[in-house]
Scaffold this active site. Structure first.
Site, PDB file in Angstrom:
ATOM      1  N   CYS B  87       0.836  -1.204   0.000  1.00 40.82           N
ATOM      2  CA  CYS B  87       0.000   0.000   0.000  1.00 40.82           C
ATOM      3  C   CYS B  87       0.872   1.256   0.000  1.00 40.82           C
ATOM      4  O   CYS B  87       1.531   1.537  -0.987  1.00 40.82           O
ATOM      5  CB  CYS B  87      -0.973  -0.050   1.181  1.00 40.82           C
ATOM      6  SG  CYS B  87      -2.367   1.067   0.984  1.00 40.82           S
ATOM      7  N   HIS B 223      -3.530  -5.652   0.995  1.00 38.72           N
ATOM      8  CA  HIS B 223      -2.892  -5.853   2.299  1.00 38.72           C
ATOM      9  C   HIS B 223      -2.854  -7.330   2.690  1.00 38.72           C
ATOM     10  O   HIS B 223      -3.813  -7.830   3.288  1.00 38.72           O
ATOM     11  CB  HIS B 223      -3.676  -5.097   3.372  1.00 38.72           C
ATOM     12  CG  HIS B 223      -3.471  -3.628   3.342  1.00 38.72           C
ATOM     13  ND1 HIS B 223      -2.442  -3.010   4.009  1.00 38.72           N
ATOM     14  CD2 HIS B 223      -4.162  -2.646   2.737  1.00 38.72           C
ATOM     15  CE1 HIS B 223      -2.506  -1.696   3.817  1.00 38.72           C
ATOM     16  NE2 HIS B 223      -3.545  -1.433   3.049  1.00 38.72           N
ATOM     17  N   GLU B 225      -1.224  -8.634   5.088  1.00 41.48           N
ATOM     18  CA  GLU B 225      -1.197  -8.786   6.555  1.00 41.48           C
ATOM     19  C   GLU B 225      -2.597  -8.734   7.146  1.00 41.48           C
ATOM     20  O   GLU B 225      -2.814  -9.129   8.288  1.00 41.48           O
ATOM     21  CB  GLU B 225      -0.279  -7.726   7.182  1.00 41.48           C
ATOM     22  CG  GLU B 225      -0.865  -6.335   7.366  1.00 41.48           C
ATOM     23  CD  GLU B 225      -0.909  -5.495   6.086  1.00 41.48           C
ATOM     24  OE1 GLU B 225      -0.668  -6.054   4.991  1.00 41.48           O
ATOM     25  OE2 GLU B 225      -1.212  -4.283   6.184  1.00 41.48           O
TER      26      GLU B 225
END
Lengths: 774, 263
Positions: B87, B223, B225
């Site tokens: 990002c 993302h 994560e």
């Protein structure tokens, strides 16, 4: 000095007003008499802020004390400091705070809403908690009414302010709601809720710790340099909005900075770690309404100490006058009270490790004074004492007993015929701005940051996060308040807000564990508004008590935090009574939580909660017939409690795969939403013959907003579900089935009442909000 | 094996990124922007996490790209150490010229423009779960080292500027030929559809992530994560309730494997 003693009332009045002081002549005289002299300008500014409705709760305090349940077996801290705290288990607690930022958001929507978020997350963080979520209950005017342009401008600005601040800060927005209603045309409501997690033994309090006075603890101001922004913010919040004051009012709105806050939070985390490791108690508080004066004097008074502060030591953006420095509501600031031995370490954390002066010009941590054992609040500026008052007199505020008088009402039930084409009726309701999908708005919100989201906005009646990696528990959050009910009956408006907020968290399988209330009303000096306030508080308190804490018979679900926002009115009128409730729910194992989307064809759908002819304030009456009606949904407390507790058990035992509570739009909208929400793979067929008494009219059966739930039963365990619900004294009604065919099909007595293709229903529901805001 | 999650003022995904990295068995720590940059050489790989570094002043990632730690990272990358930018981290990699790796700033991540049926229907910030397809081969780049070509992954996006554009002639062709286009947005069946909501931000050729020619640097808008554990998945995905791992885990496993193989 400002001359008061010996002057006639008119002269005092004009002296106060010409200096922008909002307090009454009587209040000013009482201050002069306590001081035994004329007060200084700074002293009057300090008192004006501290005795404002916003800071002192002068009109509301006695009513809140009279009715609200604030204690319970899970309460660690009730509504005394910046956040309320309840225990999740033996180790972890959830901290919650809930406020309004209504007036600032009406005049400067973006900044107003952003600073609302900014303030509420500080309230939670300063308890030593990690801020893990926010939610925003929003109330705007009629987007198709006479003030449509302004309403859309306010709505857009508020939504932008929320996402721009929250996303950059890095705290997910997991809930909230939006209601459009013409009573908010000139006075929107922007409430903000924030929750955090903290270990029980690591809570930090917002007061001067023990021995702080004897050991002359440092008073340290941290964050953005003080400027003149937000001067008079609290007094501005404590007056009705007038259009001609708009320019002045804009000056009372604070300026947000999520970037600086993001760094400050990380530095605070290091501070918390430092004092935990050393086992040293500190006092920590955010600077919000009332600015420097409020934070310092409240911390000192709460510890039973006095304080001496020097404005020359404060880091500031320019050389402002002492009264400005004392009460400006500059954002992104914290106040710390700590032993002198820690001073160097603390300065290092903020000024070197996290490098505040280079992150934001002029930001830093500065020692601004000391705690002492006197009972005075003393402020110096350029070597002179500009404020010297009894600290507890300043923070103690004043109390008013306002008069109350029922508002004259002339609500009647309409005499209406059921329309022929119920497909069009349902489509029109699904498209209406109060029912349509909120996706248009929540796609702006970062719901994923922190990686804790289990259930997101739109997926169920409440959001759910799993904030601690090594723990299985989840924290659910929902908000509610229906102004259309509140207008007709403030009492039932309060009671239903609590009941629905609780149903929302129960619908995902979480147990309603604590509540907050943000009470948004008109001018309390008007007896009708004060009556509405008291009625709502009575109603919501009744729900807390009678829908008790699951597992603790007769122990109310406690209200641990809240806020009162009066003066939500303009010359055009007052807002509909809006006791906005947030409910925190706890689920012990997130893997058991469920969402509202239909899961599998062939599954049976059950209704619990009988339908009643109580469509006052309903979406059906308003959207289809443009009438409000008179019979609002009431809370049948025993039934409500049994439903909520039974649903929690049924989900825990894996008997239910999808669940949605019945509220706005009634049974028809509730079932339709379960089909339309992502992944929107299946349709359903309902048979209303099984949905209650045959005498009730079909349209009322479809759209009555009586409380209840629609449950999708897991296959093969329907009998177990039935028994469980029976054991709670409920009479589940098997009303239909999930179908492979993507149709919304509703029948009664063999006749098709509604037959829509899912895509057509979805089109209306998906687009409604965007169209209203275009 | 030790990795650093490089933190800037305004980063907001560093903690969950570190949790994910540690969870696959890498050691690591958060590396604050004002620490001595030379200490970066102690690490075997780097993550540039999401957020709003320097408040997105000028352009997202533009200020951070000029920081001393990035200068050092450029040297570390030249030695072959892997970097994954997620990002805002991807934005920094683009602004610093580390991606697409031509040595110049040849691309930009512009404001999201959502186009449907040829019309702009929305602009700017957007948060949702999207489908990704791995369009490179396995072993081509650090962050998708163990992912086969064509594999689909579900992850969230949350950004205002993820619309990858370039005006450099021939650059896209070269990226395609060199297998540097690592991830594309696709529909639930894995098919291309170059309009909103499948191409969620208007990115050229639906590109969601690219790597440098050497393959040690990956930048991606989604993302991983936040899609690391199965419970993070949206309800439509049945694997939400099965097992413990989400698709994002593969990115972190890839980084680990890449470091092991390189060692």
């Amino acid at each position: 000095m400002l001359k008061i003693v010996g002057l006639a009332d008119e002269k005092v009045e004009s002296n106060l007003r010409s200096n922008d002081i909002g307090m009454t002549v009587q209040e000013a005289r009482s201050i002069a008499s306590i001081l035994g002299r004329d007060p200084t300008l700074t002293e009057l500014f300090c008192y004006d802020a501290m005795w404002s409705e916003h800071c002192s709760y002068k009109s509301s305090r006695s009513t809140l004390r009279e009715f609200l349940p604030t204690e319970g077996p899970n309460v660690v801290m009730g509504p005394v400091e910046d956040s309320g705290i309840v225990a999740i288990d033996d180790k972890w607690c959830v901290a919650i705070s809930h406020e309004s930022h209504n007036h600032p958001s009406q005049v400067l929507p973006n900044e107003g809403a952003a600073t609302g978020i900014g303030g509420i997350v500080r309230d939670v963080n300063c308890m030593g908690a990690i801020v893990v979520a926010t939610a925003d209950p929003l109330r705007f005017g009629d987007p198709f009414g006479p003030k449509a342009n302004k309403v859309r401008w306010v709505t857009e600005g508020v939504v932008d302010g929320i996402w721009q601040y929250g996303n950059a800060l890095g705290v997910p927005n997991i809930g909230g709601d939006i209601v459009f209603n013409s009573s908010f045309d000139d006075n929107c409501l922007v409430n903000v809720v924030s929750i955090g997690v903290v270990r029980k033994n690591e809570i930090i309090h917002s007061k001067a710790p023990q021995a702080a006075g004897e050991n002359c603890y440092d008073v340290i101001l941290i964050g953005k340099p003080t400027d003149s922004s937000g001067v008079g913010g609290v007094t501005f919040a404590s007056e009705a909005l007038r259009e001609e004051d708009e320019i002045t009012n804009r000056g009372a709105v604070q300026i947000p900075d999520p970037f600086l806050k993001n760094v400050l939070f990380k530095a605070n985390a290091d501070l918390f770690e430092l004092v935990r490791n050393l086992g040293i108690e500190i006092g920590f508080k955010d600077l919000g309404g009332g600015g420097f004066t409020c934070a310092t004097s409240e911390m000192g008074a709460a510890g039973g100490y006095g304080m001496e502060l020097d404005l020359d030591l404060m880091h500031k953006a320019a050389d402002f006058s002492p009264e400005i420095l004392a009460i400006a509501e500059t954002q992104e600031r914290f106040l710390l009270i700590s032993p002198k031995s820690l001073c160097a370490k603390i300065m290092r954390i903020y000024n070197e490790d996290w490098d505040l002066p280079n992150v934001y010009e002029g930001a830093r941590a500065s020692v601004v004074g000391q705690v002492n054992t006197t009972d005075r609040f003393v402020v110096k500026h350029k070597g002179k004492i500009v404020c010297d008052v009894p600290i507890k007199h300043l923070t103690g505020g004043i109390k008013y007993q306002r008069d109350e008088k029922p508002r004259f009402k002339n609500f009647v039930e309409p005499d209406i015929e059921m329309l022929e084409d119920m497909n069009q009726v349902l489509l029109k309701i699904l498209r209406s701005p109060n029912i349509a999908s909120r996706e248009h708005v929540y796609r702006y919100y970062d719901t994923e940051v922190m990686g804790n989201a289990v259930i997101r906005p739109g997926e169920a009646d409440a959001g759910l996060i799993a904030p601690i990696r090594e723990e299985k528990f989840g924290i659910a959050l929902s908000v509610d308040s229906n102004p259309f009910y509140g207008r007709i009956s403030p009492y039932w408006g309060g009671a239903t807000a609590v009941a629905e907020a609780m149903r929302n968290v129960a619908a995902i399988g979480a147990t309603p564990w604590t509540l907050t209330d943000c009470l948004n009303f008109g001018n309390p000096e008007k007896p009708e508004s004060f009556w509405e306030f008291r009625e709502s508080v009575k109603g919501l308190a009744e729900s807390c008590k009678k829908i008790w804490l699951k597992g603790y018979k007769n122990q109310p679900v406690p209200i641990v935090s809240g806020n009162v926002s009066f003066y939500n009115e303009s010359p055009e009128g007052t807002v509909d009574p809006s006791p906005i409730i947030a409910c925190v729910g706890i689920i012990h194992d997130i893997s058991k939580a469920i969402t509202m989307d239909l899961k599998e064809p062939g599954d049976k759908l059950f209704l619990i909660g009988p339908r009643f002819d109580e469509l006052g304030g309903s979406e059906y009456y308003r959207t289809i017939f443009d009438v409000s009606g008179a019979n609002v949904p009431i809370v049948r407390f025993d039934l409500e409690r049994n439903m909520i507790h039974a649903v929690i058990d049924a989900i825990d035992q894996k008997l239910v795969k999808a669940c949605h509570d019945i509220s706005n739009g009634g049974l028809a909208c509730t079932a339709a939403e379960m089909a339309m929400v992502r992944p929107a793979k299946f349709g359903f067929e309902l048979n209303l013959d099984k949905a209650g008494e045959s005498i009730m009219r079909t349209d009322k059966l479809l759209f009555s907003e009586s409380s209840g739930f629609v449950l999708e039963a897991s296959k093969g365990v329907e009998a177990q579900l039935f028994n469980l619900l029976n054991d709670y004294g409920l009479e589940p009604m098997e009303i239909g089935v999930v179908t492979e065919v993507q149709r919304i099909l509703i029948k009664r007595k063999g006749i098709t009442v509604i037959d829509l293709h899912l895509d057509d229903a979805k089109e209306a529901w998906d687009k409604g909000l965007g169209e209203a805001l275009k | 094996m030790k990795i650093a999650v490089v933190q800037f003022p305004g980063s907001n995904c560093e903690y969950e990124t570190l949790v994910a990295a540690k969870n696959v068995g890498m050691e690591g720590e958060i590396f604050r922007w004002n620490k001595p940059p030379e200490e970066l050489s102690y690490f075997d790989g780097f993550f540039l996490p999401g957020g709003f570094s320097y408040q997105d002043r000028v352009r997202a990632g533009a200020i951070a790209a000029k920081e001393p730690v990035i200068k050092t990272l450029i040297e570390e990358a030249e030695n072959g150490k892997p970097i994954i930018g997620i990002c805002n981290g991807f934005q920094i990699l683009i602004e610093s010229g580390l991606l697409p790796g031509t040595g110049r700033v040849d691309m930009a991540l512009a404001q999201n423009v959502m186009v449907s049926r040829g019309k702009i229907v929305r602009r700017g910030y957007y948060c949702d779960w999207i489908n990704l397809r791995h369009d490179s081969s396995s072993k081509r780049c650090s962050g998708s080292f163990i992912i086969d070509r064509g594999i689909q992954l579900q992850m969230p996006i949350a950004h205002g500027e993820g619309n990858l554009v370039t005006s450099t002639p021939g650059l896209l062709e070269r990226l395609n030929e060199e297998n540097q286009i690592v991830f594309r947005y696709c529909d639930a069946q894995g098919k291309d559809f170059n309009e909103f909501p499948v191409n969620v931000n208007g990115s050229t050729e639906s590109i969601a992530g690219i790597c440098n020619p050497e393959g040690n640097i990956l930048g991606m808008m989604p993302h991983p994560e936040r899609a690391f554990f199965s419970w993070q998945l949206p309800p439509g995905d049945t694997s939400k309730y099965i097992g413990e791992s989400g698709p994002g885990r593969l990115i972190f496993e890839s980084m680990k494997r890449y470091i092991e193989v390189r060692a």
